[in-house]
Motif scaffolding. Sequence first.
Motif, mmCIF file in Angstrom:
data_model
loop_
_atom_site.group_PDB
_atom_site.id
_atom_site.type_symbol
_atom_site.label_atom_id
_atom_site.label_comp_id
_atom_site.label_asym_id
_atom_site.label_seq_id
_atom_site.Cartn_x
_atom_site.Cartn_y
_atom_site.Cartn_z
ATOM 1 N N CYS A 122 0.847 -1.200 0.000
ATOM 2 C CA CYS A 122 0.000 0.000 0.000
ATOM 3 C C CYS A 122 0.877 1.242 0.000
ATOM 4 N N LEU A 123 0.741 2.068 -1.045
ATOM 5 C CA LEU A 123 1.383 3.379 -1.083
ATOM 6 C C LEU A 123 0.419 4.367 -0.463
ATOM 7 N N VAL A 124 0.847 5.030 0.601
ATOM 8 C CA VAL A 124 -0.065 5.883 1.345
ATOM 9 C C VAL A 124 0.583 7.241 1.598
ATOM 10 N N MET A 164 -1.158 -0.910 -4.288
ATOM 11 C CA MET A 164 -2.394 -0.133 -4.169
ATOM 12 C C MET A 164 -2.115 1.240 -3.573
ATOM 13 N N VAL A 165 -2.627 2.265 -4.226
ATOM 14 C CA VAL A 165 -2.531 3.637 -3.726
ATOM 15 C C VAL A 165 -3.755 3.942 -2.874
ATOM 16 N N THR A 166 -3.537 4.541 -1.720
ATOM 17 C CA THR A 166 -4.639 4.985 -0.876
ATOM 18 C C THR A 166 -4.190 6.196 -0.068
ATOM 19 N N HIS A 167 -5.150 7.010 0.351
ATOM 20 C CA HIS A 167 -4.833 8.099 1.273
ATOM 21 C C HIS A 167 -5.379 7.800 2.663
ATOM 22 N N ASP A 168 -6.010 6.623 2.803
ATOM 23 C CA ASP A 168 -6.678 6.240 4.041
ATOM 24 C C ASP A 168 -5.734 5.407 4.912
ATOM 25 N N MET A 198 2.892 -4.761 3.215
ATOM 26 C CA MET A 198 3.921 -3.732 3.328
ATOM 27 C C MET A 198 3.252 -2.381 3.114
ATOM 28 N N VAL A 199 3.548 -1.438 3.982
ATOM 29 C CA VAL A 199 2.994 -0.088 3.869
ATOM 30 C C VAL A 199 4.142 0.866 3.562
ATOM 31 N N VAL A 200 3.955 1.709 2.550
ATOM 32 C CA VAL A 200 4.979 2.668 2.137
ATOM 33 C C VAL A 200 4.398 4.070 2.304
ATOM 34 N N LEU A 201 4.899 4.798 3.281
ATOM 35 C CA LEU A 201 4.420 6.152 3.558
ATOM 36 C C LEU A 201 5.261 7.152 2.781
#
Length: 351
Positions: free
Chosen positions: A42-44, A200-204, A214-217
Motif C-alpha cells: 500500500c502506497l499511502v 495499491m494507492v490509498t490516502h486512508d 507492506m505499507v509505504v508512507l
Amino acid sequence: MMNTRQTISDRHLELEGISRRFGNVQALDGVSLAVERGAVVCLVGHSGCGKSSLLRIIAGIDWPDGGRVLLDGREISGPAGHVEPEDRNIGFMFQDYALFPHLNVTDNILFGLKRVGRRAARERCDEIIGRLGLNRLATRFPHMLSGGEQQRVALARALAPQPEIMLMDEPFSNLDRELRNDIRTETIELLQELGTTVIMVTHDPEEALSAGDMVVLMRGGRIIQSGAGAELYERPSCPYAAEFFCSFNKVRTACRSGYAETPLGRFAAPGFADGAQATVYIRPQCLRVNGDGHGVECTVVDCALIGEIEQMHIAVAALAEPLRIRSTDRSRLRKGDTAHVSVSPEQVLVF
C-alpha cells in the motif's frame, strides 16, 4: 533469516532512484523500493505526495526522469530503454474504473483481451465472469450497475489478461464505508489466491494498515518509512509518520538522564542529551481516568459517547492544553468532575 540469494530471487519489482519532475514540481525524488512476489503493498500519503505518479511509472504510462524500474531483474524503464505498458503484463485499476459506457460488461472485459485469439479470449472472459460472480450482469452496460458492481467489472477487466502485478489507484474510494470494507477484503483475498503482486494507492491510513503486507508512507515525492503496518504504527520513524496513522496528545518538555520529564510522569528518551527539548506523543487510548486517586489529578472538560467509543477531554493543572482520551470503557464521569489520569507508557513516543 533469508539469505541474500533468496531475497533477490523473490524480488518481483524493483525501483531504483526513481525521479520525476513536472515543471517546478518535484513529484518523485529518488524513490527506491523492492517488492516481493505475491505481496500486497500500500502506497499511502496525503494528496500530492507522489503515489499516483509512481504508479503510472510502474505501469509504463509515464517515464521517469531518472532511475530504473526492474521487473524480475529486467529493466523495463530507465537508461536502457522503455517497455510499453501492453508488454509489461501489469494490470491497472483506475479510481473512476474507466469502463467504456458504450460496451456491456462482457465487451468491457473482452477489450483487454485483444491480443489473444477470439476463442481463447471468450473462454478467459467467461472464466473471469464466473469467478467474480458477474454472470447476471454480463449483458448490462456500466450506467446500469451500482458502484460495487462497476468496481467488480473493472477488476475483472484488469484480471482477464492474467497480469503478474496489479496496480490499483484508490480503487475503493468511490464506495460507501461498509461496502468499501467488504469489497476491499474480497478483492485482496482473490488477488492473493491468484498469487498476484498488488500495489495499491490509498490516502486512508486505516485501509493501508489493514490491507497491506507492506505499507509505504510517502511525503513530498519521497518515501518517509516503509515496512509492515504494525511497525509503522507502533514504531514510527518521525513525527510525520506518527501523526499520519494516529492523532496524539503532545506535551513539550526537556530531557534529563535519558528521560522526558512531564507532569504525567517520566518517559524513556534514549539518545536525548540533558536539557534537550523534546515532544512526548501520547495516544488518546493510552490514557486512563479513574476516581480512586491513582495518577495525576485532572478535571473533566467534556465527555461524549461516539458509538462504542467514549471520548473525553480533561484538564491537568500543569498542562496548557486539555488532553484527549478515547476508550471503550464507560467512565460515568461528567463535565466538571474531578478524577485522576494515568498513562500506559508502552506506546508513548518521544521525538
